[in-house]
Write a protein that holds these residues in place. Structure first.
Motif, PDB file in Angstrom:
ATOM      1  N   THR A   1       3.751   6.275  -5.124  1.00 15.72           N
ATOM      2  CA  THR A   1       3.719   6.416  -6.584  1.00 15.72           C
ATOM      3  C   THR A   1       2.603   7.363  -7.000  1.00 15.72           C
ATOM      4  O   THR A   1       2.800   8.249  -7.842  1.00 15.72           O
ATOM      5  N   PHE A   2       1.432   7.198  -6.396  1.00 15.06           N
ATOM      6  CA  PHE A   2       0.298   8.075  -6.698  1.00 15.06           C
ATOM      7  C   PHE A   2       0.607   9.524  -6.324  1.00 15.06           C
ATOM      8  O   PHE A   2       0.341  10.454  -7.102  1.00 15.06           O
ATOM      9  N   MET A   3       1.197   9.734  -5.155  1.00 14.27           N
ATOM     10  CA  MET A   3       1.520  11.095  -4.725  1.00 14.27           C
ATOM     11  C   MET A   3       2.554  11.733  -5.643  1.00 14.27           C
ATOM     12  O   MET A   3       2.484  12.924  -5.929  1.00 14.27           O
TER      13      MET A   3
ATOM     14  N   VAL B   1       3.806  15.854  -9.678  1.00 17.10           N
ATOM     15  CA  VAL B   1       4.342  16.196 -11.000  1.00 17.10           C
ATOM     16  C   VAL B   1       3.272  16.881 -11.842  1.00 17.10           C
ATOM     17  O   VAL B   1       3.557  17.819 -12.586  1.00 17.10           O
ATOM     18  N   ARG B   2       2.048  16.461 -11.693  1.00 17.92           N
ATOM     19  CA  ARG B   2       0.967  17.036 -12.510  1.00 17.92           C
ATOM     20  C   ARG B   2       0.609  18.448 -12.075  1.00 17.92           C
ATOM     21  O   ARG B   2       0.375  19.320 -12.909  1.00 17.92           O
TER      22      ARG B   2
ATOM     23  N   ILE C   1       0.847  -1.205   0.000  1.00 17.59           N
ATOM     24  CA  ILE C   1       0.000   0.000   0.000  1.00 17.59           C
ATOM     25  C   ILE C   1       0.876   1.246   0.000  1.00 17.59           C
ATOM     26  O   ILE C   1       0.586   2.226  -0.700  1.00 17.59           O
ATOM     27  N   LEU C   2       1.960   1.231   0.752  1.00 21.21           N
ATOM     28  CA  LEU C   2       2.865   2.372   0.822  1.00 21.21           C
ATOM     29  C   LEU C   2       3.501   2.657  -0.536  1.00 21.21           C
ATOM     30  O   LEU C   2       3.622   3.816  -0.943  1.00 21.21           O
TER      31      LEU C   2
END
Length: 84
Positions: free
Chosen positions: A31-33, A38-39, A25-26
């Motif tokens: 990765t999502f953060m 970046v976006r 999960i970490l």
């Protein structure tokens, strides 16, 4: 005694399973953060092609003669104690 070992092994496996699940999960959360940052992060300012060298910080305009003599004596003593 056999029952205690069985319970210990069950506890060990369940603990390792929870740690493994948490780490998975970490990894996905970081990765999502990273993708979100970046976006939505502002773009870096463009750097000029040629950068000018930075000015060196200036020291004191003059050094006290007593201080100069003390520095010279300290250097001489250091060199005399650390000859090759």
């Amino acid at each position: 005694m056999d029952n205690v070992m069985s319970m210990a092994i069950d506890l060990m496996l369940s603990g390792m399973g929870f740690v493994f699940a948490f780490l998975i999960i970490l990894v996905f959360a970081t990765t999502f953060m990273s993708k979100v940052v970046v976006r939505f992060a502002p773009e870096e300012p463009a750097t000029p092609a040629k950068t000018t060298p930075r000015a060196r910080p200036t020291g004191p305009a003059s050094v006290d003669p007593d201080t100069t003599e003390a520095i010279k004596q300290a250097i001489a003593k250091y060199r005399s104690n650390h000859k090759k």
